[in-house]
Design an enzyme around this catalytic site. Structure first.
Site, PDB file in Angstrom:
ATOM      1  CB  THR A 195     -20.926-115.189 -10.788  1.00 41.97           C
ATOM      2  OG1 THR A 195     -21.333-116.546 -10.644  1.00 41.97           O
ATOM      3  CG2 THR A 195     -21.505-114.617 -12.065  1.00 41.97           C
ATOM      4  N   GLY A 225     -26.337-123.115 -13.553  1.00 41.45           N
ATOM      5  CA  GLY A 225     -26.706-122.229 -12.445  1.00 41.45           C
ATOM      6  C   GLY A 225     -27.564-121.065 -12.908  1.00 41.45           C
TER       7      GLY A 225
HETATM    8  N1  ASP Z   1     -24.091-118.249  -9.133  1.00 42.42           N
HETATM    9  C1  ASP Z   1     -23.082-119.170  -9.571  1.00 42.42           C
HETATM   10  C2  ASP Z   1     -23.719-120.503  -9.842  1.00 42.42           C
HETATM   11  O1  ASP Z   1     -24.563-120.929  -9.098  1.00 42.42           O
HETATM   12  C3  ASP Z   1     -21.958-119.341  -8.613  1.00 42.42           C
HETATM   13  C4  ASP Z   1     -21.518-118.111  -7.862  1.00 42.42           C
HETATM   14  O2  ASP Z   1     -21.701-117.011  -8.281  1.00 42.42           O
HETATM   15  O3  ASP Z   1     -20.965-118.222  -6.801  1.00 42.42           O
HETATM   16  O4  ASP Z   1     -23.320-121.129 -10.779  1.00 42.42           O
END
Ligand code: ASP
Length: 335
Positions: A195, A225
């Site tokens: 992200t 998410g």
């Molecule tokens: N936090 C993001 C999600 O769960 C993924 C990530 O940042 O790695 O969609």
């Protein structure tokens, strides 16, 4: 006479004690001045180029909100980035669904979740904030709103993403064990999650943040998410600071992670300590799960001091201000 001499002695002792304690105080507390403002920080190595774009706005006296929107649009548009924006990996049914949110210095916020066919979810999130009475639009409704606002409806599944998805379909093993540092979890050794979370303080001292992702690769259709959830993936309080997260969103949501980090800073924790406390909270609740997953937090306080902490090693964040344009700092980790 005796009394006067005694008084002089005591005063001298008192003065040298005061001098000693003030220099000890200086040594232990005033280690370095806060970084120069304006400043922008963001998650992972692709934060470097995103910060550079945000810096164009910040260095010319622009608003932090404009800076973070412009900044995160760089990874959103990057065809080689399969974890954020238009080239993101699809869900298990082949749909590219994107999550994003934005928050300004007044506590205004906007968000889109599981939006499809729109390349820049962060800009749609901003319009949700500015043009509707709502905070969050999801799925078809979010796409419909975007199209009404003039966004182009486009097919987002790139040939590369489609290839990776088809490869994944051969086993179709959905295991939400995501740890970017352990690339064998990802098909074709590509990253399977990430992200961009960005926080900026402008020349007026105002703070804004933005957060955008395609979420976990090959997730269940409809999965959302932490990234578009205000308080989980992003939180800004202009009196205190801002925080953002990356990693397994479900754990961040369960702990309202970014809000927690900001509240810890309000209680006096440094940004790094606040991030560490939030990581520890996640681990304490689920020690078995936490060993195998990654969650990282990044935070900045009102003075511009910043810090990050993650469960696993390998998390990094980028910093840009007048002193440094392309600084990449490894986030500390618990394990
Ligand atoms: N936090 C993001 C999600 O769960 C993924 C990530 O940042 O790695 O969609």
């Amino acid at each position: 006479m005796y009394n006067r001499r005694k008084f002089i002695k005591i005063s001298a002792a008192g003065a040298s004690l005061a001098a000693l304690s003030s220099s000890a105080f200086a040594r232990s507390t005033i280690l370095k001045p806060p970084p120069a403002l304006p400043i922008v920080i963001s998650t992972w190595d692709f934060g470097i180029v995103a910060n550079k774009e945000a810096w164009k706005t910040l260095s010319s006296g622009g608003r932090a909100l404009d800076a973070v929107e412009a900044g995160v649009k760089i990874p959103e548009a990057d065809m080689n980035n399969h974890t954020v924006g238009r080239a993101g990996y699809p869900d298990r049914d082949g749909h590219v669904t994107l999550d994003a949110c934005i928050m300004d210095e007044f506590g205004n916020c906007g968000s889109v979740a599981a939006i499809e066919n729109i390349a820049h979810p962060i800009s749609v999130a901003r319009l949700v904030m500015e043009k509707t009475p709502h905070v969050m639009l999801v799925g078809d409704g979010a796409t419909q709103f975007a199209v009404e606002q003039g966004f182009k409806r486009e097919k987002l599944l790139t040939p590369e993403s489609e290839k990776a998805w088809k490869e994944w379909l051969k086993t179709a093993k959905y295991s939400p064990v995501i740890n970017i540092e352990n690339k064998q979890h990802a098909p074709g050794n590509q990253y399977n999650h990430d992200t961009i979370g960005m926080l900026a303080i402008d020349a007026k001292g105002n703070i804004s943040g933005a957060c955008t992702t395609s979420g976990m690769a090959f997730k269940l259709h409809g999965r959302v998410g932490d990234s578009p959830i205000i308080g989980a993936g992003l939180y800004v309080d202009n009196e205190v600071g801002g925080a953002t997260s990356t990693g397994v969103g479900e754990e961040v949501i369960r702990n309202v992670g970014s809000f927690l980090v900001v509240e810890l800073m309000r209680q006096g924790h440094s940004p790094e300590d606040a991030c560490k406390e939030a990581v520890k909270r996640i681990i304490k609740k689920k020690p078995q799960t936490a060993k195998d997953i990654q969650v990282g937090f990044l935070a900045i306080n009102k003075k511009g001091e910043y810090g990050a902490y993650a469960i696993q090693p390998g998390f990094s964040f980028a910093v840009c201000n007048a002193e440094k344009q392309d600084l990449l700092i490894p986030g500390k980790s618990i394990y």
